[in-house]
Design a protein around this motif. Structure first.
Motif, PDB file in Angstrom:
ATOM      1  N   THR A   1      47.632 -36.990 -68.827  1.00 60.34           N
ATOM      2  CA  THR A   1      46.746 -37.698 -69.750  1.00 60.34           C
ATOM      3  C   THR A   1      47.113 -39.176 -69.834  1.00 60.34           C
ATOM      4  O   THR A   1      48.288 -39.521 -69.993  1.00 60.34           O
ATOM      5  N   ALA A   2      46.117 -40.055 -69.730  1.00 58.36           N
ATOM      6  CA  ALA A   2      46.350 -41.497 -69.767  1.00 58.36           C
ATOM      7  C   ALA A   2      46.919 -41.924 -71.113  1.00 58.36           C
ATOM      8  O   ALA A   2      46.633 -41.309 -72.154  1.00 58.36           O
ATOM      9  N   ASP A   3      47.708 -42.997 -71.107  1.00 55.98           N
ATOM     10  CA  ASP A   3      48.364 -43.458 -72.334  1.00 55.98           C
ATOM     11  C   ASP A   3      47.349 -43.812 -73.416  1.00 55.98           C
ATOM     12  O   ASP A   3      47.560 -43.512 -74.600  1.00 55.98           O
ATOM     13  N   GLY A   4      46.257 -44.449 -73.018  1.00 49.72           N
ATOM     14  CA  GLY A   4      45.256 -44.812 -74.013  1.00 49.72           C
ATOM     15  C   GLY A   4      44.628 -43.595 -74.669  1.00 49.72           C
ATOM     16  O   GLY A   4      44.382 -43.589 -75.886  1.00 49.72           O
ATOM     17  N   ILE A   5      44.365 -42.564 -73.898  1.00 50.45           N
ATOM     18  CA  ILE A   5      43.822 -41.320 -74.448  1.00 50.45           C
ATOM     19  C   ILE A   5      44.846 -40.673 -75.371  1.00 50.45           C
ATOM     20  O   ILE A   5      44.486 -40.138 -76.432  1.00 50.45           O
ATOM     21  N   ARG A   6      46.120 -40.723 -74.988  1.00 45.74           N
ATOM     22  CA  ARG A   6      47.168 -40.167 -75.848  1.00 45.74           C
ATOM     23  C   ARG A   6      47.176 -40.858 -77.211  1.00 45.74           C
ATOM     24  O   ARG A   6      47.300 -40.212 -78.251  1.00 45.74           O
ATOM     25  N   ARG A   7      47.069 -42.175 -77.188  1.00 40.53           N
ATOM     26  CA  ARG A   7      47.089 -42.900 -78.457  1.00 40.53           C
ATOM     27  C   ARG A   7      45.890 -42.510 -79.322  1.00 40.53           C
ATOM     28  O   ARG A   7      46.013 -42.371 -80.547  1.00 40.53           O
ATOM     29  N   GLU A   8      44.738 -42.347 -78.702  1.00 38.39           N
ATOM     30  CA  GLU A   8      43.553 -41.938 -79.461  1.00 38.39           C
ATOM     31  C   GLU A   8      43.746 -40.548 -80.055  1.00 38.39           C
ATOM     32  O   GLU A   8      43.372 -40.290 -81.209  1.00 38.39           O
ATOM     33  N   ALA A   9      44.317 -39.628 -79.271  1.00 39.40           N
ATOM     34  CA  ALA A   9      44.536 -38.264 -79.764  1.00 39.40           C
ATOM     35  C   ALA A   9      45.545 -38.256 -80.903  1.00 39.40           C
ATOM     36  O   ALA A   9      45.351 -37.565 -81.915  1.00 39.40           O
ATOM     37  N   ALA A  10      46.633 -39.015 -80.748  1.00 41.19           N
ATOM     38  CA  ALA A  10      47.619 -39.094 -81.828  1.00 41.19           C
ATOM     39  C   ALA A  10      47.003 -39.700 -83.083  1.00 41.19           C
ATOM     40  O   ALA A  10      47.300 -39.278 -84.212  1.00 41.19           O
ATOM     41  N   GLY A  11      46.107 -40.678 -82.896  1.00 39.15           N
ATOM     42  CA  GLY A  11      45.417 -41.255 -84.042  1.00 39.15           C
ATOM     43  C   GLY A  11      44.529 -40.244 -84.746  1.00 39.15           C
ATOM     44  O   GLY A  11      44.417 -40.239 -85.979  1.00 39.15           O
ATOM     45  N   ALA A  12      43.882 -39.363 -83.969  1.00 42.47           N
ATOM     46  CA  ALA A  12      43.047 -38.322 -84.576  1.00 42.47           C
ATOM     47  C   ALA A  12      43.888 -37.351 -85.390  1.00 42.47           C
ATOM     48  O   ALA A  12      43.477 -36.908 -86.474  1.00 42.47           O
ATOM     49  N   VAL A  13      45.073 -37.005 -84.884  1.00 44.22           N
ATOM     50  CA  VAL A  13      45.976 -36.140 -85.648  1.00 44.22           C
ATOM     51  C   VAL A  13      46.375 -36.834 -86.950  1.00 44.22           C
ATOM     52  O   VAL A  13      46.400 -36.214 -88.027  1.00 44.22           O
ATOM     53  N   ALA A  14      46.676 -38.126 -86.859  1.00 38.73           N
ATOM     54  CA  ALA A  14      47.052 -38.874 -88.059  1.00 38.73           C
ATOM     55  C   ALA A  14      45.922 -38.886 -89.089  1.00 38.73           C
ATOM     56  O   ALA A  14      46.167 -38.799 -90.298  1.00 38.73           O
ATOM     57  N   GLU A  15      44.676 -38.983 -88.618  1.00 39.25           N
ATOM     58  CA  GLU A  15      43.540 -38.970 -89.542  1.00 39.25           C
ATOM     59  C   GLU A  15      43.410 -37.623 -90.237  1.00 39.25           C
ATOM     60  O   GLU A  15      43.067 -37.556 -91.426  1.00 39.25           O
ATOM     61  N   LEU A  16      43.658 -36.528 -89.517  1.00 37.82           N
ATOM     62  CA  LEU A  16      43.631 -35.212 -90.154  1.00 37.82           C
ATOM     63  C   LEU A  16      44.744 -35.097 -91.189  1.00 37.82           C
ATOM     64  O   LEU A  16      44.560 -34.493 -92.251  1.00 37.82           O
ATOM     65  N   LEU A  17      45.902 -35.684 -90.895  1.00 33.25           N
ATOM     66  CA  LEU A  17      47.001 -35.676 -91.870  1.00 33.25           C
ATOM     67  C   LEU A  17      46.640 -36.471 -93.121  1.00 33.25           C
ATOM     68  O   LEU A  17      47.034 -36.104 -94.232  1.00 33.25           O
ATOM     69  N   ALA A  18      45.920 -37.563 -92.935  1.00 33.67           N
ATOM     70  CA  ALA A  18      45.578 -38.422 -94.063  1.00 33.67           C
ATOM     71  C   ALA A  18      44.407 -37.889 -94.876  1.00 33.67           C
ATOM     72  O   ALA A  18      44.165 -38.355 -95.995  1.00 33.67           O
ATOM     73  N   ASN A  19      43.681 -36.907 -94.341  1.00 29.27           N
ATOM     74  CA  ASN A  19      42.514 -36.370 -95.039  1.00 29.27           C
ATOM     75  C   ASN A  19      42.966 -35.581 -96.274  1.00 29.27           C
ATOM     76  O   ASN A  19      43.748 -34.647 -96.157  1.00 29.27           O
ATOM     77  N   PRO A  20      42.478 -35.950 -97.460  1.00 26.50           N
ATOM     78  CA  PRO A  20      42.928 -35.248 -98.672  1.00 26.50           C
ATOM     79  C   PRO A  20      42.549 -33.778 -98.709  1.00 26.50           C
ATOM     80  O   PRO A  20      43.151 -33.001 -99.444  1.00 26.50           O
ATOM     81  N   ASP A  21      41.558 -33.370 -97.916  1.00 19.95           N
ATOM     82  CA  ASP A  21      41.141 -31.971 -97.904  1.00 19.95           C
ATOM     83  C   ASP A  21      41.988 -31.108 -96.984  1.00 19.95           C
ATOM     84  O   ASP A  21      42.023 -29.889 -97.138  1.00 19.95           O
ATOM     85  N   HIS A  22      42.626 -31.717 -95.987  1.00 20.12           N
ATOM     86  CA  HIS A  22      43.285 -30.924 -94.950  1.00 20.12           C
ATOM     87  C   HIS A  22      44.696 -31.375 -94.609  1.00 20.12           C
ATOM     88  O   HIS A  22      45.340 -30.763 -93.761  1.00 20.12           O
ATOM     89  N   GLY A  23      45.170 -32.441 -95.238  1.00 18.46           N
ATOM     90  CA  GLY A  23      46.442 -33.022 -94.837  1.00 18.46           C
ATOM     91  C   GLY A  23      47.609 -32.056 -94.869  1.00 18.46           C
ATOM     92  O   GLY A  23      48.395 -31.963 -93.921  1.00 18.46           O
ATOM     93  N   ALA A  24      47.757 -31.309 -95.961  1.00 20.54           N
ATOM     94  CA  ALA A  24      48.911 -30.411 -96.094  1.00 20.54           C
ATOM     95  C   ALA A  24      48.846 -29.276 -95.081  1.00 20.54           C
ATOM     96  O   ALA A  24      49.867 -28.887 -94.494  1.00 20.54           O
ATOM     97  N   ARG A  25      47.670 -28.726 -94.848  1.00 26.50           N
ATOM     98  CA  ARG A  25      47.541 -27.656 -93.852  1.00 26.50           C
ATOM     99  C   ARG A  25      47.809 -28.187 -92.440  1.00 26.50           C
ATOM    100  O   ARG A  25      48.413 -27.510 -91.610  1.00 26.50           O
ATOM    101  N   THR A  26      47.340 -29.395 -92.153  1.00 28.21           N
ATOM    102  CA  THR A  26      47.618 -30.006 -90.856  1.00 28.21           C
ATOM    103  C   THR A  26      49.115 -30.207 -90.680  1.00 28.21           C
ATOM    104  O   THR A  26      49.679 -29.922 -89.611  1.00 28.21           O
ATOM    105  N   LEU A  27      49.755 -30.687 -91.716  1.00 32.35           N
ATOM    106  CA  LEU A  27      51.211 -30.883 -91.665  1.00 32.35           C
ATOM    107  C   LEU A  27      51.927 -29.566 -91.402  1.00 32.35           C
ATOM    108  O   LEU A  27      52.875 -29.508 -90.612  1.00 32.35           O
ATOM    109  N   LYS A  28      51.484 -28.486 -92.050  1.00 26.49           N
ATOM    110  CA  LYS A  28      52.115 -27.179 -91.844  1.00 26.49           C
ATOM    111  C   LYS A  28      52.027 -26.766 -90.374  1.00 26.49           C
ATOM    112  O   LYS A  28      53.000 -26.272 -89.786  1.00 26.49           O
ATOM    113  N   THR A  29      50.879 -26.990 -89.741  1.00 25.87           N
ATOM    114  CA  THR A  29      50.722 -26.633 -88.329  1.00 25.87           C
ATOM    115  C   THR A  29      51.656 -27.456 -87.452  1.00 25.87           C
ATOM    116  O   THR A  29      52.329 -26.920 -86.556  1.00 25.87           O
ATOM    117  N   LEU A  30      51.715 -28.766 -87.696  1.00 25.67           N
ATOM    118  CA  LEU A  30      52.575 -29.631 -86.884  1.00 25.67           C
ATOM    119  C   LEU A  30      54.041 -29.245 -87.022  1.00 25.67           C
ATOM    120  O   LEU A  30      54.806 -29.267 -86.046  1.00 25.67           O
TER     121      LEU A  30
END
Length: 663
Positions: free
Chosen positions: A495-524
């Motif tokens: 996977t290209a570095d730029g795509i990796r950064r975008e994917a990591a950013g999407a994970v960060a957005e799920l973590l920051a979401n007040p509806d799903h952050g804690a559940r996302t953190l549990k999975t990680l």
């Protein structure tokens, strides 16, 4: 999103457990108590259920006919009950109404979707006074033997706890639950047959303010609507049939009858002639079907662009903008409604016509389809005339996928995604994929396809489409599936570095979401603690927080109050301890935690929470105090002194533990 969709606020406190001592034990208890490791239940307001006077109960047949015949009505709750029927049988309505009937007055009704790659009853919540519907409508794989074997145990726990679960599924998905030998007492299973659609329509009309007298039109000889509705039709078809009757001018309204029959007569009228001007009129109707509700200028400019294709051999109007009628006249000649707000409406003038027209064109004008697909791609580019209306075109393409086959639409969307040429079609691609991935007919297949796209590093455009999808509505509803798809992107070495950064950013957005952050953190954290040898899942945890160009998700996570906050801190402790156990990640981790320390010093993060999380690194660190730890602790100030003291305490505790182990 409504508060009812927020992550669970803390319930009653667990006695004898305090965050200040043995935080990891407290956190594990709270994680289970709050259901952060389970499917996300969404509350269904009981007041909004179908009213008694409209409800026609489907026919119900017990699957396992034996001496131990299961009972439909429970005495203290069945624990688990399975309703099997086709997706249009009304099974969801039955499940919600029955649960509401069984629940106590203060009981809460929930619905859950299969946000998993493999069914697991351990992920089903079980809280006192709750009624759950596990809606497997958009699953297409039979339930596993493991899940079926787990259900009796869950049923016992549900009965002991005082909660109810109804699973709704097709015969194909229910599979093993229908086989002879299943425990009919522990997991009663019933087949539903559709209610009589004519009765559904009759009640709809009788209870509508304008429909009381029109119920008589269902009788033979009273109108030409009588006999058009089959008894075996779905409840949804029955409701649409009744709505058409309500719209009729009289018992013999031909347009209302044509609407019920799918507008076949009107479409033949529109597309069956040979007049010289008809291609332009048809182009307006097709454009309106895709762009229903868009401003007239967008629709009509799109028409001009379609007709500019040389294949149509359509000469531009002599006189340009001065030629022909105005927008209202051009719409009127195509029998489109020009609304007061300047928008063009097809379905408002002819309810349901948009879907019917697109299905008709794809079926009876196949030679036109490739040119329409090219046109849709052109008008939705970054500067295209319909660039801001991708959601409308996505609605039309979803109609095509449902009515004429998914493969052609997926092939088109994949071609657009693979181009990845900056043309701006990303919004259209994501809009179509979101609709298809969430649709009950196509969802399961599309979600599997997204897994293939996420893993294919040689086609970064497809990977980018998956990332965009996971950032939006799909990621909020199917959080666990979205995370898994992002993991596929990040786990691929190519996977290209730029795509990796975008994917990591999407994970960060799920973590920051007040509806799903804690559940996302549990999975990680689960992934980080059970990591593969190369540490890629620990790196995923670290990448999610190492986002200098984005808002740090820790801002929302560390500020969670009460029991939820205690559980989040326990998860963060476990995650950072796992990261620190990989020496190659320690330097990067120290920079992230140093930013947290600085934010705590500046009052931007709660100092107690940051200290609690950082102490997990102190406890994990087995060597001498070195540069990475020094970066975390910092220099000067009260918070620095607190961290130094906490580090010293961890050394003492490690020494005592070592001495006890040696003794």
């Amino acid at each position: 999103m409504n508060d009812q969709h927020r992550e669970p606020e803390p319930g009653p406190r667990i006695q004898g457990v305090h965050a200040s001592r043995d935080a990891n034990i407290a956190g594990r208890d709270l994680i289970q108590y709050l259901g952060l490791d389970m499917l996300r239940p969404y509350e269904i307001p009981r007041a909004g259920l179908l009213a008694d006077e409209l409800y026609v109960r489907p026919r119900v047949v017990a699957v396992h006919q034996s001496g131990a015949q299961p009972e439909w009505t429970p005495d203290r709750g069945p624990g688990v009950l399975v309703l099997v029927g086709d997706r249009h049988s009304g099974r969801r309505t039955v499940a919600l109404r029955e649960l509401s009937r069984w629940l106590p007055p203060d009981g809460v009704l929930y619905e859950m979707h299969p946000d998993w790659d493999e069914a697991d009853a351990a992920l089903l919540p079980c809280r006192e006074g709750a009624g759950y519907v596990l809606n497997l409508t958009d699953s297409d794989e039979p339930l596993s033997a493991k899940f079926v074997q787990q259900l009796p145990g869950y049923a016992r726990r549900a009965r002991d706890t005082g909660c109810w679960l109804i699973i709704i599924a097709s015969e194909h998905v229910a599979g093993r639950l229908l086989a002879p030998g299943q425990d009919a007492r522990s997991v009663p299973t019933f087949k539903l047959r559709r209610p009589d659609a004519r009765e559904v329509a009759r009640r709809y009309l009788e209870n509508h303010p304008q429909g009381t007298n029109r119920a008589a039109w269902l009788k033979e000889g009273e109108s030409h609507f009588a006999g058009l509705l089959r008894a075996e039709a779905s409840p949804g078809e029955a409701s649409r049939f009744a709505e058409a009757i309500l719209s009729a001018k009289d018992p013999y309204d031909e347009d209302a009858k044509d609407r019920i029959l799918g507008w076949g007569h009107k479409l033949t009228e529109w597309f069956g002639g040979e007049g010289r001007g008809e291609p332009e009129v048809r182009a307006r109707q097709i454009a309106a079907a895709f762009l229903d509700g868009a401003p007239a200028r967008v629709v009509l400019d799109s028409v001009d662009q379609l007709l500019a294709n040389p294949v149509f051999n359509w000469a531009p109007r002599s006189g340009g903008p001065l030629a022909g009628g105005d927008d209202t006249q051009r719409c009127a000649s195509a029998e489109l409604k020009f609304s007061d707000d300047g928008s063009v409406c097809l379905d408002e003038a002819w309810p349901g016509m948009g879907s019917a027209l697109l299905r008709y064109v794809w079926r009876f004008r196949p030679q036109l389809v490739p040119h329409l697909c090219d046109w849709l791609g052109e008008i939705t580019t970054k500067n295209g005339v319909a660039a801001d209306h991708a959601h409308r075109i996505a609605r039309g393409l979803t109609t095509v996928a449902l009515g004429n086959g998914l493969d052609d639409v997926l092939e088109l969307i994949e071609a657009w995604a693979r181009q990845d040429d900056g043309s701006g079609r990303a919004q259209l691609v994501q809009s179509v994929l979101t609709r298809l991935a969430l649709d009950s007919d196509t969802g399961a297949r599309v979600r599997r396809k997204l897994g293939d796209w996420a893993s294919g590093h040689t086609m970064p455009g497809r990977q980018r489409a998956v990332i965009g999808l996971c950032r939006g509505e799909f990621g909020r509803i199917y959080r666990a599936v979205a995370l898994k798809r992002l993991q596929y992107v990040l786990a691929n070495d190519g996977t290209a570095d730029g795509i990796r950064r975008e994917a990591a950013g999407a994970v960060a957005e799920l973590l920051a979401n007040p509806d799903h952050g804690a559940r996302t953190l549990k999975t990680l954290v689960d992934w980080a603690e059970a990591d593969v040898p190369d540490g890629r899942h620990r790196t995923l945890f670290l990448n999610a927080f190492d986002q200098p160009e984005r808002e740090d998700p820790s801002l929302g996570l560390l500020a969670r109050p009460g029991d939820l906050g205690t559980a989040v801190r326990a998860l963060l402790r476990a995650g950072w301890a796992s990261v620190w156990a990989s020496p190659g990640l320690q330097e990067r981790a120290s920079h992230v935690l140093a930013r947290w320390r600085q934010a705590a010093q500046d009052g931007q993060l709660p100092a107690d929470a940051v200290e609690d999380v950082v102490s997990a690194v102190f406890a994990e660190h087995m060597g001498r105090f070195e540069q990475n730890l020094g970066r975390i602790v910092g220099t000067g100030g009260d918070f620095h002194r607190r961290l130094v003291e906490r580090y010293a305490q961890s050394r003492v505790q490690l020494g005592k533990a070592g001495a006890e182990q040696a003794g």
